[in-house]
Design a protein around this motif. Sequence first.
Motif, PDB file in Angstrom:
ATOM      1  N   SER A   1       0.812  -1.209   0.000  1.00 27.87           N
ATOM      2  CA  SER A   1       0.000   0.000   0.000  1.00 27.87           C
ATOM      3  C   SER A   1       0.849   1.264   0.000  1.00 27.87           C
ATOM      4  O   SER A   1       1.625   1.496   0.929  1.00 27.87           O
ATOM      5  CB  SER A   1      -0.923   0.005   1.228  1.00 27.87           C
TER       6      SER A   1
ATOM      7  N   ASP B   1      -3.577 -10.218   2.471  1.00 28.27           N
ATOM      8  CA  ASP B   1      -4.618  -9.178   2.496  1.00 28.27           C
ATOM      9  C   ASP B   1      -4.079  -7.938   1.791  1.00 28.27           C
ATOM     10  O   ASP B   1      -3.084  -7.357   2.216  1.00 28.27           O
ATOM     11  CB  ASP B   1      -4.979  -8.853   3.944  1.00 28.27           C
TER      12      ASP B   1
ATOM     13  N   ASN C   1      -5.928   3.309   3.075  1.00 29.17           N
ATOM     14  CA  ASN C   1      -7.219   3.906   2.763  1.00 29.17           C
ATOM     15  C   ASN C   1      -8.058   2.805   2.131  1.00 29.17           C
ATOM     16  O   ASN C   1      -7.892   2.469   0.964  1.00 29.17           O
ATOM     17  CB  ASN C   1      -7.063   5.074   1.796  1.00 29.17           C
ATOM     18  N   SER C   2      -8.946   2.214   2.899  1.00 29.87           N
ATOM     19  CA  SER C   2      -9.653   1.001   2.476  1.00 29.87           C
ATOM     20  C   SER C   2     -10.533   1.207   1.247  1.00 29.87           C
ATOM     21  O   SER C   2     -10.960   0.234   0.614  1.00 29.87           O
ATOM     22  CB  SER C   2     -10.508   0.461   3.626  1.00 29.87           C
ATOM     23  N   ARG C   3     -10.814   2.461   0.889  1.00 25.41           N
ATOM     24  CA  ARG C   3     -11.657   2.719  -0.278  1.00 25.41           C
ATOM     25  C   ARG C   3     -10.877   2.718  -1.584  1.00 25.41           C
ATOM     26  O   ARG C   3     -11.477   2.716  -2.672  1.00 25.41           O
ATOM     27  CB  ARG C   3     -12.364   4.067  -0.115  1.00 25.41           C
TER      28      ARG C   3
ATOM     29  N   SER D   1      -7.993  -2.104  -5.070  1.00 27.76           N
ATOM     30  CA  SER D   1      -6.900  -3.041  -4.793  1.00 27.76           C
ATOM     31  C   SER D   1      -7.201  -4.360  -5.479  1.00 27.76           C
ATOM     32  O   SER D   1      -8.225  -4.512  -6.148  1.00 27.76           O
ATOM     33  CB  SER D   1      -6.733  -3.242  -3.281  1.00 27.76           C
TER      34      SER D   1
ATOM     35  N   THR E   1      -5.855  -5.055   1.169  1.00 24.91           N
ATOM     36  CA  THR E   1      -6.612  -3.849   1.460  1.00 24.91           C
ATOM     37  C   THR E   1      -5.654  -2.704   1.763  1.00 24.91           C
ATOM     38  O   THR E   1      -4.716  -2.858   2.553  1.00 24.91           O
ATOM     39  CB  THR E   1      -7.541  -4.053   2.669  1.00 24.91           C
ATOM     40  N   HIS E   2      -5.868  -1.559   1.125  1.00 19.95           N
ATOM     41  CA  HIS E   2      -4.987  -0.418   1.330  1.00 19.95           C
ATOM     42  C   HIS E   2      -5.228   0.239   2.685  1.00 19.95           C
ATOM     43  O   HIS E   2      -6.255   0.008   3.329  1.00 19.95           O
ATOM     44  CB  HIS E   2      -5.183   0.618   0.222  1.00 19.95           C
TER      45      HIS E   2
ATOM     46  N   GLU F   1      -3.885   5.921  -1.828  1.00 20.37           N
ATOM     47  CA  GLU F   1      -3.741   4.605  -1.207  1.00 20.37           C
ATOM     48  C   GLU F   1      -3.463   4.676   0.292  1.00 20.37           C
ATOM     49  O   GLU F   1      -3.816   3.752   1.026  1.00 20.37           O
ATOM     50  CB  GLU F   1      -2.646   3.812  -1.916  1.00 20.37           C
ATOM     51  N   THR F   2      -2.828   5.729   0.741  1.00 20.96           N
ATOM     52  CA  THR F   2      -2.608   5.877   2.182  1.00 20.96           C
ATOM     53  C   THR F   2      -3.507   6.965   2.765  1.00 20.96           C
ATOM     54  O   THR F   2      -4.101   6.773   3.816  1.00 20.96           O
ATOM     55  CB  THR F   2      -1.132   6.213   2.478  1.00 20.96           C
TER      56      THR F   2
END
Length: 257
Positions: free
Chosen positions: A137, A160, A165-167, A170, A162-163, A193-194
């Motif tokens: 990420s 996993d 920033n989960s939105r 990915s 997932t970044h 991403e962060t």
Amino acid sequence: MQGVGLLQKGFQILDLFSDERGPWTQVELARETGLARSTLGRLVRFLVARGYLMETRGRYTLGFAAVDLGRRAQSQFDLVDLAGDLLEQLAQATAETIILTVFDEARGCVTCLAQIPSSQGGLRVFESVGASYPLHSGATSKAVLAFLPERRRASVLDGDLTHVNSRAPSGRDRLAAEIEAVRDQGYIVTHDETYVGVTGVAAPILTPRGLPLGSIAIAAPSQRVDAATIAEFVARIQDAGVELATRLAAPAGAGEP
């Protein structure tokens, strides 16, 4: 616990190699460590295969992987001083936040070693020294991930994704394509991403063996970044990464009067 025990025995072997002691035979290693010959033989073969020991006519010395590990450890202590003037130059040229990271192999992440905050008014990106990010990420992390050994890259791809920033988008295929692009181009550009609204441009800092010590990056609010700005950032960050790699490869004391 069995794996921990084998690891301890492996370090017990490696700890015998020092400036004061020349090459060892397996018989000498077994006598000094007290390990069973069969156990020691398996560990020595493993260490040779991984490059941590080198065998010449039945005698063993530290291998190139051990030398490189020590070099990387020393480089991490020196990296901020080594890169200081380059960080300042990037900050002055771009007026954006400059970040220096190091690869933390034990924790499987990158950690911020130093930053110079943006001198721009209004919106600015700020990173905390000591902050860590997963290898999948963000620009600083992916610049490192792309140059890790294939087995390590594969383990990240299978985990996993997932970044921070989960939105942010990915996925395994997406990350695999980005890794190949970074390996071809020598840099990575990421968006959101962060942190939401942040664009990152990063290049790896490579050891003489081509392994990633860390990364150097420019981070800026996306609203201040267009295609021309990104192209300028890419050129500057790649030049800085190459210069750092050159400095890392220079013999100790090179350039000193």
